[in-house]
Design an enzyme around this catalytic site. Structure first.
Site, PDB file in Angstrom:
ATOM      1  N   ASP A 156       2.563  -1.315   0.739  1.00  0.00           N
ATOM      2  CA  ASP A 156       2.499  -1.042  -0.690  1.00  0.00           C
ATOM      3  C   ASP A 156       2.553   0.451  -0.989  1.00  0.00           C
ATOM      4  O   ASP A 156       2.177   1.285  -0.165  1.00  0.00           O
ATOM      5  CB  ASP A 156       1.205  -1.609  -1.279  1.00  0.00           C
ATOM      6  N   LYS A 157       2.977   0.755  -2.190  1.00  0.00           N
ATOM      7  CA  LYS A 157       3.073   2.143  -2.642  1.00  0.00           C
ATOM      8  C   LYS A 157       1.770   2.907  -2.406  1.00  0.00           C
ATOM      9  O   LYS A 157       1.784   4.027  -1.883  1.00  0.00           O
ATOM     10  CB  LYS A 157       3.424   2.162  -4.136  1.00  0.00           C
TER      11      LYS A 157
END
Length: 349
Positions: A156-157
């Site tokens: 994830d970011k």
């Protein structure tokens, strides 16, 4: 704002069709590899041969060999364990924290806040843009060749940590197979709300999109819904109201650790999407609320780090493993909780 990570499943697993060729009735019988090379002009013959060798080409739904003779009405499918990209990818000179690199693979330590792959509002400044520059490759928006499928998994970011990059076709196919077969060793460190009852355990539960909020995923009790997911956890250190844990992925579903830990009542600390960006354990006193606000400011994202990554090297066949130290924000958060917990009575829950 729409979260681009939820529009493209970061670690969705399965077999996804990249190309389909329906052989015409008037086609002269021909070797499979030769036919594909003729009809997939933007894909190299070498890449086709490697894909066939690694079992990614089906003829009439059966794994096929290169010398198979294809005939009229046959259906050829080129499948991979990840979705096609289909976006323009331009090189950008962005610094990378590369922890290992050879002719076949590259292991990078991604910082929190960096999007992995362009798309849905993030077309620049991504890890793929940086890798494109580093490796000297680019891809237009209509590219048929999966040259930029160099990342066979994502994080994830706002998760930091290790990712492996394939630098050639053989490495890409062999690494993708390991992820598909769940033989990659992926271990994360996370800070979660609450004092876990057991020192270690396993969370099993199908994960799928939440019908009430398409930006979230959830665990389904119905075996017909969602996708099978297994997370193993182990307590590393207890701080009373929060706990430092290691999570080992057996499967790799989108947001798996975040969803599973929230499902058992221990959401990740400061995970806004999964109920962790509010006080879940602790006291009612204003001094404690201020302490939590300071902690959120210190680590302004979900407290999750991809710390360990191990896999079989695609060329040598030997096991290699890498470890990444916790980033500064999580280290500072742990130290703050460590000091706080020394002066409190641990929560019994």
């Amino acid at each position: 704002m729409i979260d681009e990570e939820l529009l493209i499943d970061d670690e969705e697993q399965g077999e996804f069709e990249h190309f389909r060729l329906n052989i015409d009735k008037g086609q002269t019988p021909m070797r499979l590899d030769k036919y594909m090379a003729t009809h997939l002009e933007d894909t190299s013959r070498h890449r086709i041969q490697v894909a066939i060798k690694n079992g990614y080409v089906r003829v009439n739904e059966k794994v096929a060999k290169a010398n198979l003779i294809v005939r009229p009405d046959d259906v050829i499918r080129f499948v991979m364990p990840y979705r096609r990209r289909g976006l323009e990818i331009l090189p950008q000179d962005i610094p990378l924290n590369i922890v290992y690199e050879d002719d076949d693979v590259l292991v990078v330590n991604k910082e929190a806040g960096m999007v992995v792959h362009p798309g849905h509002g993030h077309f620049e400044g991504t890890l793929i843009n940086a890798l494109s520059f580093h490796l000297g490759i680019s891809q237009g928006p209509e590219a048929e060749d999966e040259r930029m499928g160099i990342l066979v998994h994502r994080i994830d970011k706002d998760t930091s940590g290790l990712l492996v990059v394939a630098k050639n076709d053989e490495a890409q196919f062999k690494l993708a197979r390991q992820f598909f077969e769940h033989s990659i060793d992926r271990r994360y460190n996370a800070i979660v709300w609450g004092n876990l009852k057991d020192d270690e355990g396993t969370i099993t539960g199908n994960i799928g999109r939440d019908p009430n909020d398409r930006l979230r995923f959830r665990v389904y009790d119905d075996p017909e819904k969602g996708k099978h997911a297994v997370t193993h956890y182990k307590v590393l250190e207890r701080f009373g109201f929060v706990t430092l844990v290691e999570c080992k992925l057996e499967t790799g579903r989108t947001h798996q650790i975040r969803v599973h830990m929230n499902h058992i009542g221990h959401p990740l600390f400061n995970d806004e999407r999964y109920d962790g960006a509010e006080i879940r354990k602790g006291t009612i006193y204003s001094k404690y609320r201020q302490f939590i606000e300071n902690c959120f400011a210190l680590c302004p994202r979900q407290a999750l780090h991809a710390r360990t990554l191990g896999f079989v090297h695609p060329r040598t066949g030997k096991w290699i493993q890498f470890d990444s130290p916790l980033p500064d924000d999580m280290t500072a958060l742990i130290e703050k909780w460590r000091k706080y917990s020394q002066n409190m009575i641990p929560d019994s829950e």
